[in-house]
Structure formats: C-alpha cells, structure tokens
Design a protein around this motif. Structure first.
Motif, PDB file in Angstrom:
ATOM      1  N   ARG A 146       0.834  -1.210   0.000  1.00  0.00           N
ATOM      2  CA  ARG A 146       0.000   0.000   0.000  1.00  0.00           C
ATOM      3  C   ARG A 146       0.869   1.261   0.000  1.00  0.00           C
ATOM      4  O   ARG A 146       0.528   2.267  -0.633  1.00  0.00           O
ATOM      5  CB  ARG A 146      -0.915  -0.031   1.228  1.00  0.00           C
ATOM      6  N   LYS A 147       2.006   1.204   0.690  1.00  0.00           N
ATOM      7  CA  LYS A 147       2.892   2.372   0.771  1.00  0.00           C
ATOM      8  C   LYS A 147       3.935   2.402  -0.344  1.00  0.00           C
ATOM      9  O   LYS A 147       4.825   3.250  -0.337  1.00  0.00           O
ATOM     10  CB  LYS A 147       3.574   2.382   2.147  1.00  0.00           C
ATOM     11  N   ARG A 148       3.848   1.436  -1.271  1.00  0.00           N
ATOM     12  CA  ARG A 148       4.745   1.342  -2.420  1.00  0.00           C
ATOM     13  C   ARG A 148       6.194   1.081  -1.992  1.00  0.00           C
ATOM     14  O   ARG A 148       7.130   1.502  -2.676  1.00  0.00           O
ATOM     15  CB  ARG A 148       4.666   2.613  -3.285  1.00  0.00           C
ATOM     16  N   PHE A 149       6.373   0.397  -0.898  1.00  0.00           N
ATOM     17  CA  PHE A 149       7.698  -0.085  -0.500  1.00  0.00           C
ATOM     18  C   PHE A 149       7.836  -1.506  -1.038  1.00  0.00           C
ATOM     19  O   PHE A 149       7.488  -2.472  -0.364  1.00  0.00           O
ATOM     20  CB  PHE A 149       7.848  -0.091   1.026  1.00  0.00           C
ATOM     21  N   VAL A 150       8.338  -1.650  -2.254  1.00  0.00           N
ATOM     22  CA  VAL A 150       8.238  -2.938  -2.935  1.00  0.00           C
ATOM     23  C   VAL A 150       9.573  -3.673  -3.056  1.00  0.00           C
ATOM     24  O   VAL A 150       9.600  -4.850  -3.412  1.00  0.00           O
ATOM     25  CB  VAL A 150       7.624  -2.759  -4.338  1.00  0.00           C
ATOM     26  N   ARG A 151      10.683  -3.005  -2.777  1.00  0.00           N
ATOM     27  CA  ARG A 151      11.995  -3.661  -2.814  1.00  0.00           C
ATOM     28  C   ARG A 151      12.468  -3.852  -1.375  1.00  0.00           C
ATOM     29  O   ARG A 151      12.631  -2.883  -0.644  1.00  0.00           O
ATOM     30  CB  ARG A 151      12.999  -2.830  -3.624  1.00  0.00           C
ATOM     31  N   LEU A 152      12.721  -5.096  -1.020  1.00  0.00           N
ATOM     32  CA  LEU A 152      12.990  -5.433   0.366  1.00  0.00           C
ATOM     33  C   LEU A 152      14.322  -6.159   0.511  1.00  0.00           C
ATOM     34  O   LEU A 152      14.750  -6.891  -0.384  1.00  0.00           O
ATOM     35  CB  LEU A 152      11.876  -6.332   0.913  1.00  0.00           C
ATOM     36  N   ALA A 153      14.952  -5.961   1.669  1.00  0.00           N
ATOM     37  CA  ALA A 153      16.089  -6.778   2.076  1.00  0.00           C
ATOM     38  C   ALA A 153      15.701  -7.487   3.366  1.00  0.00           C
ATOM     39  O   ALA A 153      14.811  -7.041   4.094  1.00  0.00           O
ATOM     40  CB  ALA A 153      17.336  -5.921   2.272  1.00  0.00           C
ATOM     41  N   LEU A 154      16.366  -8.611   3.662  1.00  0.00           N
ATOM     42  CA  LEU A 154      15.944  -9.453   4.786  1.00  0.00           C
ATOM     43  C   LEU A 154      17.146  -9.935   5.578  1.00  0.00           C
ATOM     44  O   LEU A 154      18.102 -10.482   5.012  1.00  0.00           O
ATOM     45  CB  LEU A 154      15.149 -10.651   4.264  1.00  0.00           C
ATOM     46  N   ILE A 155      17.088  -9.734   6.900  1.00  0.00           N
ATOM     47  CA  ILE A 155      18.058 -10.309   7.831  1.00  0.00           C
ATOM     48  C   ILE A 155      17.325 -11.332   8.686  1.00  0.00           C
ATOM     49  O   ILE A 155      16.294 -11.020   9.290  1.00  0.00           O
ATOM     50  CB  ILE A 155      18.700  -9.246   8.740  1.00  0.00           C
ATOM     51  N   THR A 156      17.850 -12.554   8.753  1.00  0.00           N
ATOM     52  CA  THR A 156      17.205 -13.640   9.487  1.00  0.00           C
ATOM     53  C   THR A 156      18.081 -14.088  10.647  1.00  0.00           C
ATOM     54  O   THR A 156      19.292 -14.301  10.471  1.00  0.00           O
ATOM     55  CB  THR A 156      16.953 -14.848   8.560  1.00  0.00           C
ATOM     56  N   GLY A 157      17.504 -14.231  11.804  1.00  0.00           N
ATOM     57  CA  GLY A 157      18.223 -14.730  12.963  1.00  0.00           C
ATOM     58  C   GLY A 157      18.486 -16.221  12.864  1.00  0.00           C
ATOM     59  O   GLY A 157      17.954 -16.915  11.988  1.00  0.00           O
ATOM     60  N   PRO A 158      19.291 -16.762  13.795  1.00  0.00           N
ATOM     61  CA  PRO A 158      19.712 -18.164  13.698  1.00  0.00           C
ATOM     62  C   PRO A 158      18.751 -19.171  14.304  1.00  0.00           C
ATOM     63  O   PRO A 158      18.944 -20.378  14.145  1.00  0.00           O
ATOM     64  CB  PRO A 158      21.028 -18.164  14.479  1.00  0.00           C
ATOM     65  N   HIS A 159      17.707 -18.719  14.977  1.00  0.00           N
ATOM     66  CA  HIS A 159      16.831 -19.626  15.710  1.00  0.00           C
ATOM     67  C   HIS A 159      15.658 -20.078  14.842  1.00  0.00           C
ATOM     68  O   HIS A 159      15.279 -19.408  13.875  1.00  0.00           O
ATOM     69  CB  HIS A 159      16.325 -18.955  16.990  1.00  0.00           C
TER      70      HIS A 159
END
Length: 390
Positions: A164-177
């Motif tokens: 909805r806010k047009r934030f369409v390019r994302l990066a992702l950090i994932t924890g180890p658990h």
C-alpha cells in the motif's frame, strides 16, 4: 384462589425451575502451560511475565462470568504449569479428564502430542502460543483451534501494508533460531503473494555484544545489500533486531520483528473499545496485555460466546457453532472475529504497530476477497492442505 394469583404462582414456579436448570450449566476450562527454556538474548529490558497467557485467560473468565450471571451460566478456570522435562502428557490427560476444554500454551510439537491423545478426541483445544503455519496446514487437527495469528497471517499483514505504501523492494536479515527462520519463510512466501521483491538476504551470525558494537558492525553487515525500500528483520526471540534501526548502511525503515511489527495485540491499540479492554487487563495484572494474553482471552471468550448462544456445554454442539456462520466474537479490533471452517484459525485483523502507535491495520483497504477481506491474511481455503475439517 383468584385466577390471577394462580397464574402468578405458576409463572413463578416456571421461572424458578428455568433458573435452576440454567444454574446447572457449568463449564470448566483448563489453561495448560508448558514451560520452555529460552535462549539467552543480548538485552533483558523486556522480561517475559511468568503468567503470560494465563492472565489473558483470567480476564476472559471474568468476562464470561459477567455475561453468565444474567443467564445462569457459570465458569471455572483451572491452571497447570509443567516445568521443562516434566510430564506434559500426564498433565494433559488429567486436564482432559476434568474437562474437554483446554487452552494450550505450548510449542507446536507439544500441541500435536496433546491433540493426538485418545482422551482429546472429542475435546476443544485452543492454541494460544504456537504461530507455526503448519498447524493450520498439513498438520491441522479436527479438535484444534487457533486464536493466535499464524506466521503467514502476520507476514501477509505486513506485505499488504508495504505494498500500500509502495515499499516494494525489500532486504531481509534472518536470525539463527527456528522461530526466526520460520517467520523469514513466511515473509518470503508473502512477498511473492503480494508482488514484492526481496533483493537481498543475510543471516545474522554475530556473537559480539551489539550494545557496544552496533554502530560499527551493523553498517558493515548491511553494506552489500542492493538498494531497497525497507529492511525486514526476522528476530522472533528479540535478540539482535533492536540494534538494527538507525545503524544500517542505507537509511531505510525497519519492519518485521522490529520497527513496524505485525501483531495480534499491542498496548498501543486503543480504538474500537480496545482502551477499555487494556485498562481492565492492567487493573487485573498490573502490566500491559501482550499477544499471547490476547489469544488466551479470545479463546476463553470464544467458549463463553458459544455457550451463551447455544445454551449448551456439550463440546460437539459448541464446536459446530464455533465453526458456523452464526459465530462472531467482538475482539476490540473493529471487525467481528470468527473461525475458518477449513482449519480452525480465528479470523482477525492484524495491527501493524511501532512502540508508540498503530500505523495501519490489516487487511488493508483495497485487498479484496470473495468471502471476507480477513481471509486475505494467512492460508485461504484453496491454499490450505488441512483435511481434518473436511
């Protein structure tokens, strides 16, 4: 004796008999908690209450009793807590012997162990702690209901808001658990579902003390991400995520487990009568209501609402009503809440919040569905592999 006096006496007798019959309508609910040792985290600023979830059930019990007082219905809440390594199955069998109504505060594996017991075959068990989507999918059980939103529901709520806010390019950090990885999987799936793109991913592998090193380490860690609109953080045990915001190489908003967070409930939810629920909970417990408290409250209230509408405490009849189109729960989130008849998940809006305010609530306007927009969040009927409810 005058006829009017005879009629009055008859009406009085009938009323007394009806009242006596209603007074016999009694429902006992057991809140069963499996204690789980938690991994260490960098900060202890947000301790987990010992009575998390149980306090929500207690508030729901009080609400049920308030309504039941006018109808001759009564409710009781029993609680049991099993320490790590304790005999959870024995506790569950004991609870199910006393009552077929169980509110379960336990991990997914333990939920399945209990729902598969022969003693649980005709029970109504409410999951208030395990967000695992698989419990609403291939690992669903006919006696299992969910008042806690799934990982998929929370992820879909976030992606709707970002779209909805047009934030369409994302990066992702994932924890180890494991919970971090499960939420990250839900975020990836949801990004595809709503047409967003994850342009880069990294797994958090630091063992340094971020309380001292975040301003040096986080910029270097995020430096090689491609340009993106929002940085997603999957840190469901709340270990490192709090140190990400304002330390990234690119100045970008943070969302997921930190920043803009999709939740079942938060202290900042105040509309639709929620402030009244918040104040009653705080008066009862001395603290703010959390998502697991809300889920337990909703479970106890769902049973109370079903008893009120059916005038019955029979589990078969209550189950049928809870899954019917007639069931609605006023959940203080602006829309009536009901259960999906294909997997037992409670439909509910998902607020997206910061520490101090609700930013937006999903389902977001514009995301349509042929049945109800609430079914745009999580597994819809064609997506679910649950066969138990068929």
């Amino acid at each position: 004796m005058p006829k009017r006096l005879i009629k009055a006496a008859l009406f009085l007798c009938v009323g007394l008999l009806a009242g006596a019959a209603r007074a016999d309508l009694f429902l006992t609910i057991t809140f069963l908690h499996q204690e789980v040792p938690l991994p260490p985290v960098l900060s202890n600023l947000d301790p987990i209450p010992d009575t998390l979830g149980e306090d929500g059930a207690r508030l729901g019990l009080g609400d049920n009793r308030t309504t039941g007082a006018f109808l001759g219905h009564n409710y009781a809440l029993q609680t049991a807590s099993v320490p790590p390594g304790g005999d959870l199955i024995a506790a569950a069998k004991s609870a199910l012997t006393a009552s077929p109504y169980l509110v379960l505060n336990a991990p997914a594996a333990d939920v399945l162990r209990i729902t598969d017991l022969p003693e649980a075959a005709s029970a109504l068990i409410f999951n208030v702690a395990a967000p695992d989507t698989r419990l609403r999918d291939a690992d669903c059980r006919t006696n299992l209901f969910h008042t806690l939103p799934s990982e998929a529901m929370r992820a879909d709520a976030l992606m709707q808001a970002l779209q909805r806010k047009r934030f369409v390019r994302l990066a992702l950090i994932t924890g180890p658990h494991a919970p971090d990885k499960a939420f990250a999987h839900a975020l990836r799936r949801s990004a595809v579902k709503f047409g967003l793109k994850i342009v880069g991913e990294k797994e958090w592998d630091f063992d340094a003390d971020m309380r001292r090193n975040a301003s040096q380490e986080v910029p270097l860690f995020t430096q090689d991400f491609k340009d993106h609109d929002v940085l997603l953080v999957a840190d469901e045990i709340h270990d490192f995520g709090r140190y990400i915001a304002y330390n990234t190489w690119l100045p970008r908003p943070v969302a997921g487990s930190e920043g803009l967070v999709p939740v079942a409930w938060s202290r900042v939810v105040e509309q639709w009568g929620a402030a009244q629920l918040q104040s009653r909970f705080k008066e009862l417990t001395g603290r703010d209501m959390r998502p697991r408290d809300y889920a337990a409250w909703a479970a106890v209230r769902a049973l109370g609402e079903a008893v009120t509408r059916t005038e019955s405490n029979d589990p078969t009849r209550l189950r049928a009503f809870i899954l019917s189109d007639q069931f609605e729960l006023a959940g203080f989130k602006g829309r009536p809440q009901s259960f999906r008849p294909w997997n037992g998940q409670m439909r509910q809006p998902i607020p997206l919040v910061t520490d101090r305010a609700v930013v937006i609530q999903a389902p977001v306007e514009g995301f349509l569905h042929q049945r109800t927009e609430l079914d745009t969040l999580g597994l819809d009927e064609p997506e679910s592999r649950c066969e138990a409810f068929q």
